[in-house]
Design a protein around this motif. Sequence first.
Motif, mmCIF file in Angstrom:
data_model
loop_
_atom_site.group_PDB
_atom_site.id
_atom_site.type_symbol
_atom_site.label_atom_id
_atom_site.label_comp_id
_atom_site.label_asym_id
_atom_site.label_seq_id
_atom_site.Cartn_x
_atom_site.Cartn_y
_atom_site.Cartn_z
ATOM 1 N N ASN A 90 0.831 -1.216 0.000
ATOM 2 C CA ASN A 90 0.000 0.000 0.000
ATOM 3 C C ASN A 90 0.864 1.265 0.000
ATOM 4 O OD1 ASN A 90 -2.467 -1.356 -0.022
ATOM 5 N ND2 ASN A 90 -2.473 -1.583 2.213
ATOM 6 N N TYR A 91 1.953 1.227 0.768
ATOM 7 C CA TYR A 91 2.822 2.403 0.831
ATOM 8 C C TYR A 91 3.492 2.654 -0.520
ATOM 9 C CZ TYR A 91 6.345 5.705 2.451
ATOM 10 O OH TYR A 91 7.124 6.824 2.602
ATOM 11 N N THR A 92 3.930 1.582 -1.191
ATOM 12 C CA THR A 92 4.560 1.728 -2.512
ATOM 13 C C THR A 92 3.571 2.298 -3.516
ATOM 14 O OG1 THR A 92 5.996 -0.172 -2.046
ATOM 15 C CG2 THR A 92 5.822 0.538 -4.334
ATOM 16 N N LEU A 93 2.336 1.796 -3.495
ATOM 17 C CA LEU A 93 1.307 2.331 -4.392
ATOM 18 C C LEU A 93 1.078 3.820 -4.130
ATOM 19 C CD1 LEU A 93 -1.433 -0.473 -4.502
ATOM 20 C CD2 LEU A 93 0.138 0.207 -6.327
ATOM 21 N N PHE A 94 1.046 4.189 -2.856
ATOM 22 C CA PHE A 94 0.866 5.595 -2.490
ATOM 23 C C PHE A 94 2.017 6.449 -3.033
ATOM 24 C CE2 PHE A 94 2.338 8.791 0.619
ATOM 25 C CZ PHE A 94 1.349 9.746 0.444
ATOM 26 N N LYS A 95 3.264 5.971 -2.863
ATOM 27 C CA LYS A 95 4.424 6.733 -3.321
ATOM 28 C C LYS A 95 4.450 6.833 -4.839
ATOM 29 C CE LYS A 95 7.281 8.197 -1.139
ATOM 30 N NZ LYS A 95 7.456 9.520 -0.488
ATOM 31 N N VAL A 96 4.063 5.752 -5.518
ATOM 32 C CA VAL A 96 4.047 5.763 -6.989
ATOM 33 C C VAL A 96 3.019 6.773 -7.492
ATOM 34 C CG1 VAL A 96 3.500 4.389 -9.052
ATOM 35 C CG2 VAL A 96 4.921 3.415 -7.234
ATOM 36 N N GLU A 97 1.849 6.773 -6.861
ATOM 37 C CA GLU A 97 0.769 7.655 -7.298
ATOM 38 C C GLU A 97 1.036 9.128 -6.953
ATOM 39 O OE1 GLU A 97 -1.873 6.957 -9.120
ATOM 40 O OE2 GLU A 97 -1.351 4.834 -9.292
ATOM 41 N N SER A 98 1.647 9.367 -5.803
ATOM 42 C CA SER A 98 1.802 10.729 -5.327
ATOM 43 C C SER A 98 3.114 11.388 -5.748
ATOM 44 C CB SER A 98 1.696 10.769 -3.802
ATOM 45 O OG SER A 98 2.741 10.011 -3.216
#
Length: 503
Positions: free
Chosen positions: A489-497
């Motif tokens: 979830n954290y990686t997805l957040f960093k990729v998106e943001s």
Amino acid sequence: MDKTNDFSQFRRQSKKGIIVIYLNLIYKFLKAFWILLFLFIQKFSKITQETLLYIYLGVAVLLIFLLVRAYLIFKNFKFKVENKHFVLQKGIIKKTNTSIPFDRIQNINFKQNIIQQIINVHEVNVETAGSSKAEISIKALSFKDAKDLKNIVTVVSDKESLKVEQVEKEQDKPLLKIGFLSLLKVSLTENHLQSLLLLFALLVGFFQQVDDLFKGLGKKEELSNFISNNASALKTSVFLIVGLLVFLSIVAVLSSIVRVVFKHFNLTVFIKNDALEVYQGLTTKKSVILKKSKIQHITISTNPIKRKLGISFITFKQAISGKVNKKQKDKIIRIVGCKEKQVTEVKSLLSFNKELQDISFQNSNIYLKYRNYIRSLFFFIPLNVLFFFEIEEYNAFWINLIIIPIYLVAVHFFYKKRIFKFSKDVLLIGTGILETHKTYLPFFKVQNIKMKQTIFQERKNVADLVFQTASGKVKLPCVDFDKALHIYNYTLFKVESSTKSWM
């Protein structure tokens, strides 16, 4: 940079390029049709004088044809720089036009093989992120022209251009410079088992060629008898077996030394303008620029011998297309013999050295260790069945006393070195068995992430994480499910943001 060196109009490479192109065409022909040369040598005594005359005439015609082709390739190969694009025209019958914008160019590398060193020209390779090889290869430019072309393509503003000129005028102290004696130390830390296996492969290939040669001469039976007699003598002589193993081990070490010296001779690394400039090579000299923005992730490798000598190896991964193959290996750059201070400077350049220091490592779930033990049964059981049914000498079973303990120790170290930790910007993953490899992966370089679970992993509440980057996949296996979900979830957040570009 000399302002009179104008690349705005189409121009050709140095006329010496005809020699380089001609010899390259001959090499490609010999590589493709080496079997014809082998057959010619094999049947030479049976060839009549008249046939030999025709063969020599055919070779002469071929050499003339390749020379004409080399000249036409040279004449029709033209390039220029226009509107922040590198433009190329080439082709003899089929004309092609290529235009590459500067922002797509990943690297401009210099290269010199022995011929190019003799005639004093440089090969310039223009690489893009998605190509499996150099998209444009200019075979012969003077060093000044090559350097000016690199500066024009890599510098996009007058302010940056002035900065480059000022840096070039200064006598910068290199980050790293490896001498011959240091390279010898580096070569002692190499994977000599890999060299030994390569040596065995070369010997097998050599004996296959000898077998074909004797078969063609009608001496197949004599060769078989010779091998059979010597193999029987080798089985009964422990001294010969030990002597052969010692000899092959020495050859493996020497081949590692030769390989390291040839590849990394006079290795010099500079840090300039947020980039690493790497110069190395003996028979083939290479100059590579590693831009900070183009590096996808790095791996720092060490082992007990390297730690004793106080050195590490740093491997830089750049964007590639598909799986790494022989043509793409040039995009994986390795700097050998780095001291701790130099490793720290490289990590600081890439912003990998700030937040990770105060964070503790975490291990993969112990299920990873047990899974590898179970998988070993699928290897050892068939192996022992083979010993039982196919090999008459049952003493072969004693080999288990050597293989099994080695495998168990290898699995233990494989699990022990499967570690990870992450900060808000960087993920660090450890791997290895004898060597220890630590991969630093910035989250914004991740293009997508997958979380996988087999039926057995689901029962043990663990999952695998696979990070896809432009330089390939980075895998983190058998992580506790709660931790894996958090990282996912954290990686997805960093990729998106993230607003940073991966290139």
